[in-house]
Design a protein around this motif. Structure first.
Motif, PDB file in Angstrom:
ATOM      1  N   SER A 111       1.284   9.014   8.088  1.00  0.00           N
ATOM      2  CA  SER A 111       0.023   9.717   7.860  1.00  0.00           C
ATOM      3  C   SER A 111      -0.407   9.704   6.397  1.00  0.00           C
ATOM      4  O   SER A 111      -1.588   9.887   6.093  1.00  0.00           O
ATOM      5  N   ILE A 112       0.529   9.477   5.482  1.00  0.00           N
ATOM      6  CA  ILE A 112       0.221   9.540   4.046  1.00  0.00           C
ATOM      7  C   ILE A 112       0.275   8.164   3.385  1.00  0.00           C
ATOM      8  O   ILE A 112      -0.599   7.822   2.578  1.00  0.00           O
ATOM      9  N   PHE A 113       1.266   7.374   3.726  1.00  0.00           N
ATOM     10  CA  PHE A 113       1.519   6.095   3.050  1.00  0.00           C
ATOM     11  C   PHE A 113       0.991   4.951   3.921  1.00  0.00           C
ATOM     12  O   PHE A 113       1.541   4.673   4.985  1.00  0.00           O
ATOM     13  N   HIS A 114      -0.061   4.286   3.454  1.00  0.00           N
ATOM     14  CA  HIS A 114      -0.713   3.251   4.253  1.00  0.00           C
ATOM     15  C   HIS A 114      -0.500   1.862   3.655  1.00  0.00           C
ATOM     16  O   HIS A 114      -1.413   1.028   3.645  1.00  0.00           O
ATOM     17  N   HIS A 115       0.680   1.627   3.168  1.00  0.00           N
ATOM     18  CA  HIS A 115       1.025   0.332   2.580  1.00  0.00           C
ATOM     19  C   HIS A 115       2.319  -0.160   3.210  1.00  0.00           C
ATOM     20  O   HIS A 115       2.953   0.538   3.994  1.00  0.00           O
ATOM     21  N   LYS A 116       2.715  -1.383   2.841  1.00  0.00           N
ATOM     22  CA  LYS A 116       3.952  -1.955   3.358  1.00  0.00           C
ATOM     23  C   LYS A 116       5.047  -1.802   2.313  1.00  0.00           C
ATOM     24  O   LYS A 116       5.011  -2.408   1.244  1.00  0.00           O
ATOM     25  N   ILE A 277       6.130  11.023  -1.262  1.00  0.00           N
ATOM     26  CA  ILE A 277       5.345  10.053  -0.485  1.00  0.00           C
ATOM     27  C   ILE A 277       3.953   9.881  -1.098  1.00  0.00           C
ATOM     28  O   ILE A 277       3.448   8.764  -1.242  1.00  0.00           O
ATOM     29  N   VAL A 278       3.329  11.002  -1.474  1.00  0.00           N
ATOM     30  CA  VAL A 278       1.992  10.948  -2.071  1.00  0.00           C
ATOM     31  C   VAL A 278       2.017  10.147  -3.369  1.00  0.00           C
ATOM     32  O   VAL A 278       1.154   9.283  -3.609  1.00  0.00           O
TER      33      VAL A 278
END
Length: 287
Positions: A111-116, A277-278
């Motif tokens: 939900s927070i981290f939208h990368h690989k 995470i943010v």
């Protein structure tokens, strides 16, 4: 719980429970608590209070290291044991518990981290469980473990690693190192420096931009460390103050506070994890 309060004054009792067992080298000329003076070559020893302060930067809080490393190994052993014995059929209670934690962490990361980045989820799991276990030592009655340690000849024993700012700052600086590493890796040196110097007011305000961004950057590890340390230190202080009261009052006050503190220790572990995470997501974002 206040087994030692009968032989110590209140201030001495509080000071004793907030003092780490420290190991380091006392410099030459230091006067020990027993009146002896350290020789010219110095001496490696256990110390506390002003003696520990004389040891300088390389003094090691042995109790913090022991409990943090021990709880970390407990986390690794438990999760490895569950992983090896995991079954696709009807899972046991331990497997259910571990899987629920992993799913909870995974949902927060997605939900927070939208990368690989394959590091973020394991890092978040480690932070949450490890910090929770260290915080949970606050629920052990304050005199139990120190009393056992004193019977073994160990005068000081702080059992909550997160009440030691050295531990919380060490974890925060590790996260900060990852933030810098991935900021440079994802954006390049030029991109990272441009992010620090060209926002929010453009190139004509570069010095002001740089000042604002550097303050924000260095505030990340400081806020991570001090938030966790401050909350846990305050909670431990309340338990110590309760332990100074008559026995029957201790149970009236300590049980409700311990129940409430379960929420505190969980929330502090969650906040440390979510902010990590943010910050990792911000390190990967391109502006």
């Amino acid at each position: 719980m206040a087994s030692e309060s009968g032989t110590l004054t209140s201030s001495e009792y509080i000071s004793h429970h907030l003092t780490n067992l420290t190991f380091g080298k006392l410099p030459a000329g230091t006067t020990r608590y027993d009146g002896t003076v350290v020789g010219e070559s110095g001496t490696w020893t256990f110390a506390h209070g002003t003696e520990a302060a004389d040891m300088g930067f390389w003094a090691l809080n042995v109790d913090t290291m022991f409990w943090s490393v021990g709880l970390g190994l407990l986390f690794i052993w438990l999760f490895q044991k569950v992983a090896k014995s995991a079954t696709a059929g009807v899972p046991g209670n331990t497997q259910n518990f571990v899987e629920s934690i992993i799913e909870f962490i995974d949902d927060n990361v997605k939900s927070i981290f939208h990368h690989k980045n394959d590091l973020v989820a394991p890092l978040s799991l480690t932070i949450f469980v490890w910090v929770f276990l260290m915080n949970a030592m606050d629920l052990v009655p304050v005199d139990w473990i120190p009393f056992v340690a004193s019977e073994m000849g160990i005068s000081y024993m702080k059992v909550v690693p997160t009440t030691d700012v050295n531990a919380t700052l060490g974890m925060a600086l590790s996260v900060f190192g990852l933030i810098i590493y991935y900021s440079v890796k994802e954006k390049g040196v030029g991109g990272f420096l441009a992010e620090l110097s060209l926002q929010p007011l453009g190139k004509w305000m570069l010095p002001f931009n740089l000042f604002l961004e550097l303050v924000g950057l260095f505030a990340k590890p400081v806020s991570l460390a001090l938030r966790l340390f401050g909350n846990m230190y305050a909670g431990e202080m309340i338990f110590i103050l309760i332990a100074l009261m008559p026995f029957w009052i201790q149970w009236i006050l300590s049980v409700p506070w311990a129940i409430f503190h379960i929420l505190v220790i969980t929330l502090q572990a969650f906040i440390f994890m979510v902010l990590t995470i943010v910050y990792m997501a911000m390190a990967h974002d391109h502006h």
